[in-house]
Design a protein around this motif. Structure first.
Motif, PDB file in Angstrom:
ATOM      1  N   LEU A  40       0.872  -1.176   0.000  1.00  0.00           N
ATOM      2  CA  LEU A  40       0.000   0.000   0.000  1.00  0.00           C
ATOM      3  C   LEU A  40       0.909   1.226   0.000  1.00  0.00           C
ATOM      4  CD1 LEU A  40      -2.487  -1.235   2.736  1.00  0.00           C
ATOM      5  CD2 LEU A  40      -3.132  -0.753   0.376  1.00  0.00           C
ATOM      6  N   ALA A  41       1.222   1.724  -1.176  1.00  0.00           N
ATOM      7  CA  ALA A  41       2.168   2.835  -1.302  1.00  0.00           C
ATOM      8  C   ALA A  41       1.421   4.138  -1.561  1.00  0.00           C
ATOM      9  CB  ALA A  41       3.173   2.559  -2.423  1.00  0.00           C
ATOM     10  N   ASP A  42       1.334   4.977  -0.535  1.00  0.00           N
ATOM     11  CA  ASP A  42       0.643   6.271  -0.616  1.00  0.00           C
ATOM     12  C   ASP A  42      -0.784   6.107  -1.117  1.00  0.00           C
ATOM     13  OD1 ASP A  42       2.707   7.964   0.365  1.00  0.00           O
ATOM     14  OD2 ASP A  42       3.777   7.710  -1.524  1.00  0.00           O
ATOM     15  N   LYS A  85      12.023  13.210   4.255  1.00  0.00           N
ATOM     16  CA  LYS A  85      12.497  12.891   5.597  1.00  0.00           C
ATOM     17  C   LYS A  85      11.363  12.515   6.551  1.00  0.00           C
ATOM     18  CE  LYS A  85      16.908  15.280   5.235  1.00  0.00           C
ATOM     19  NZ  LYS A  85      17.671  14.014   5.258  1.00  0.00           N
ATOM     20  N   ARG A  86      11.161  13.244   7.641  1.00  0.00           N
ATOM     21  CA  ARG A  86      10.235  12.832   8.697  1.00  0.00           C
ATOM     22  C   ARG A  86       8.761  12.890   8.305  1.00  0.00           C
ATOM     23  NH1 ARG A  86      11.259  16.060  13.961  1.00  0.00           N
ATOM     24  NH2 ARG A  86      11.339  17.785  12.484  1.00  0.00           N
ATOM     25  N   LEU A  87       8.449  13.489   7.159  1.00  0.00           N
ATOM     26  CA  LEU A  87       7.063  13.518   6.691  1.00  0.00           C
ATOM     27  C   LEU A  87       6.699  12.242   5.938  1.00  0.00           C
ATOM     28  CD1 LEU A  87       6.676  17.193   5.443  1.00  0.00           C
ATOM     29  CD2 LEU A  87       6.166  16.240   7.698  1.00  0.00           C
ATOM     30  N   GLN A  88       7.706  11.383   5.713  1.00  0.00           N
ATOM     31  CA  GLN A  88       7.496  10.128   4.998  1.00  0.00           C
ATOM     32  C   GLN A  88       7.616   8.954   5.975  1.00  0.00           C
ATOM     33  OE1 GLN A  88       6.586  10.414   1.846  1.00  0.00           O
ATOM     34  NE2 GLN A  88       6.975  12.616   1.853  1.00  0.00           N
ATOM     35  N   ARG A 126      -5.878  13.766   5.147  1.00  0.00           N
ATOM     36  CA  ARG A 126      -5.912  13.054   6.422  1.00  0.00           C
ATOM     37  C   ARG A 126      -4.617  12.245   6.547  1.00  0.00           C
ATOM     38  NH1 ARG A 126      -9.466   8.650   5.480  1.00  0.00           N
ATOM     39  NH2 ARG A 126      -7.528   7.758   4.726  1.00  0.00           N
ATOM     40  N   TYR A 127      -3.814  12.600   7.545  1.00  0.00           N
ATOM     41  CA  TYR A 127      -2.515  11.955   7.733  1.00  0.00           C
ATOM     42  C   TYR A 127      -2.346  11.585   9.205  1.00  0.00           C
ATOM     43  CZ  TYR A 127      -2.318  14.885   3.584  1.00  0.00           C
ATOM     44  OH  TYR A 127      -2.648  15.518   2.411  1.00  0.00           O
ATOM     45  N   VAL A 153      -5.589 -10.723   2.406  1.00  0.00           N
ATOM     46  CA  VAL A 153      -5.063 -11.438   1.238  1.00  0.00           C
ATOM     47  C   VAL A 153      -3.557 -11.660   1.304  1.00  0.00           C
ATOM     48  CG1 VAL A 153      -6.950 -10.603  -0.211  1.00  0.00           C
ATOM     49  CG2 VAL A 153      -4.768  -9.369  -0.192  1.00  0.00           C
ATOM     50  N   SER A 154      -2.912 -11.165   2.354  1.00  0.00           N
ATOM     51  CA  SER A 154      -1.470 -11.398   2.528  1.00  0.00           C
ATOM     52  C   SER A 154      -1.233 -12.603   3.421  1.00  0.00           C
ATOM     53  CB  SER A 154      -0.802 -10.173   3.165  1.00  0.00           C
ATOM     54  OG  SER A 154       0.536 -10.467   3.526  1.00  0.00           O
ATOM     55  N   ASN A 155      -0.340 -13.486   2.984  1.00  0.00           N
ATOM     56  CA  ASN A 155       0.018 -14.625   3.834  1.00  0.00           C
ATOM     57  C   ASN A 155       1.354 -14.434   4.527  1.00  0.00           C
ATOM     58  OD1 ASN A 155       2.260 -15.658   2.215  1.00  0.00           O
ATOM     59  ND2 ASN A 155       0.748 -16.426   0.769  1.00  0.00           N
ATOM     60  N   ASP A 156       2.009 -13.282   4.287  1.00  0.00           N
ATOM     61  CA  ASP A 156       3.312 -13.051   4.921  1.00  0.00           C
ATOM     62  C   ASP A 156       3.527 -11.577   5.272  1.00  0.00           C
ATOM     63  OD1 ASP A 156       5.855 -13.284   5.913  1.00  0.00           O
ATOM     64  OD2 ASP A 156       6.783 -13.926   4.034  1.00  0.00           O
ATOM     65  N   LEU A 157       3.758 -10.733   4.260  1.00  0.00           N
ATOM     66  CA  LEU A 157       4.136  -9.348   4.523  1.00  0.00           C
ATOM     67  C   LEU A 157       3.100  -8.346   4.045  1.00  0.00           C
ATOM     68  CD1 LEU A 157       7.913  -9.400   3.453  1.00  0.00           C
ATOM     69  CD2 LEU A 157       6.950  -9.765   5.740  1.00  0.00           C
ATOM     70  N   LEU A 158       2.963  -7.272   4.815  1.00  0.00           N
ATOM     71  CA  LEU A 158       2.160  -6.122   4.439  1.00  0.00           C
ATOM     72  C   LEU A 158       3.071  -4.902   4.513  1.00  0.00           C
ATOM     73  CD1 LEU A 158      -0.612  -4.896   3.787  1.00  0.00           C
ATOM     74  CD2 LEU A 158      -1.071  -4.794   6.245  1.00  0.00           C
ATOM     75  N   VAL A 159       3.260  -4.234   3.377  1.00  0.00           N
ATOM     76  CA  VAL A 159       4.179  -3.094   3.290  1.00  0.00           C
ATOM     77  C   VAL A 159       3.377  -1.815   3.117  1.00  0.00           C
ATOM     78  CG1 VAL A 159       6.099  -2.053   2.027  1.00  0.00           C
ATOM     79  CG2 VAL A 159       5.963  -4.547   2.255  1.00  0.00           C
ATOM     80  N   ILE A 160       3.618  -0.865   3.997  1.00  0.00           N
ATOM     81  CA  ILE A 160       2.892   0.407   3.961  1.00  0.00           C
ATOM     82  C   ILE A 160       3.872   1.556   3.799  1.00  0.00           C
ATOM     83  CG2 ILE A 160       1.446   2.016   5.259  1.00  0.00           C
ATOM     84  CD1 ILE A 160       0.258  -0.462   6.680  1.00  0.00           C
ATOM     85  N   LYS A 161       3.672   2.342   2.755  1.00  0.00           N
ATOM     86  CA  LYS A 161       4.399   3.605   2.590  1.00  0.00           C
ATOM     87  C   LYS A 161       3.347   4.703   2.584  1.00  0.00           C
ATOM     88  CE  LYS A 161       6.534   7.252   1.077  1.00  0.00           C
ATOM     89  NZ  LYS A 161       5.320   8.078   1.233  1.00  0.00           N
ATOM     90  N   ASP A 162       3.510   5.664   3.481  1.00  0.00           N
ATOM     91  CA  ASP A 162       2.537   6.743   3.571  1.00  0.00           C
ATOM     92  C   ASP A 162       3.217   7.965   4.163  1.00  0.00           C
ATOM     93  OD1 ASP A 162      -0.214   8.094   4.099  1.00  0.00           O
ATOM     94  OD2 ASP A 162      -0.724   6.157   3.201  1.00  0.00           O
TER      95      ASP A 162
END
Length: 203
Positions: A96-98, A193-196, A155-156, A116-125
């Motif tokens: 889930l990238a942005d 930087k810190r906003l990511q 909304r962040y 639907v994930s059987n292992d990893l969930l990756v979030i970039k926001d």
């Protein structure tokens, strides 16, 4: 006119973002992994990941998007609303990238990604932090999405709010990046930087 200018400004920034995210994602991919990129857009991130020299050659990378844009470099499945069109545990990695900060029903989208994930969930926001942090993200969001008519909810979450969200999932936080050099140097000082924010969760 304004949209054309914004698009011209955003394109090199977007290319840098894609390159950085691919570098962060590839180390988590193992041979034979099946990857789903939720809200994949044009599919450029998937293309960059698959062409990365350290990406296993047999990784399968698919995208999920509300409508196909045409000529995507990866397979894209259309999805409009409701449950994802996949069985439980169908993918090794779900990305889930942005995407979450654009979703009205954030909790449901996140729960479907976890299902639907059987292992990893990756979030970039984004991460709301620092002097005028919220307003800097709002401006960045508007510049990046206005040319493509993507609605912004503005909304962040703070770091603490992200952690609270993760507690609702049956996943463990195994990697967290609280500051990311995502953009070219000058822009990175203001909007990077810190906003990511980047998190890898494991089932």
């Amino acid at each position: 006119m304004i949209k054309g200018v914004l698009k011209t400004i955003h394109e090199p920034v977007y290319e840098r973002r894609i390159a950085v995210l691919a570098e962060m994602l590839v180390p988590h991919l193992q041979p034979g992994f099946d990857v789903l990129d939720v809200g994949c857009g044009s599919g450029m991130l998937g293309e960059r990941v698959l062409n990365h020299p350290e990406c296993p050659s047999d990784v399968r990378y698919r995208g999920l998007e509300k409508s196909k844009r045409g000529n995507e470099p990866i397979e894209v499945i259309e999805y409009h609303s409701g449950a994802f069109p996949f069985e439980d545990d169908a993918f090794d990695v779900v990305i889930l990238a942005d995407v979450l900060h654009h979703e009205q029903n954030e909790a449901f989208l996140l729960s479907e990604a976890a299902r639907v994930s059987n292992d990893l969930l990756v979030i970039k926001d984004h991460k709301k932090e620092g002097f005028l942090g919220y307003w800097r993200i709002c401006f960045l969001d508007w510049v990046a999405n206005n040319p493509y008519q993507v609605p912004c909810l503005y909304r962040y979450h703070t770091e603490g709010e992200w952690h609270s969200i993760f507690k609702e999932l049956d996943f463990n936080l195994i990697r967290e990046e609280k500051s990311i050099d995502l953009y070219p140097p000058l822009l990175n000082q203001v909007f990077g930087k810190r906003l990511q924010y980047y998190a890898v969760l494991q089932k």
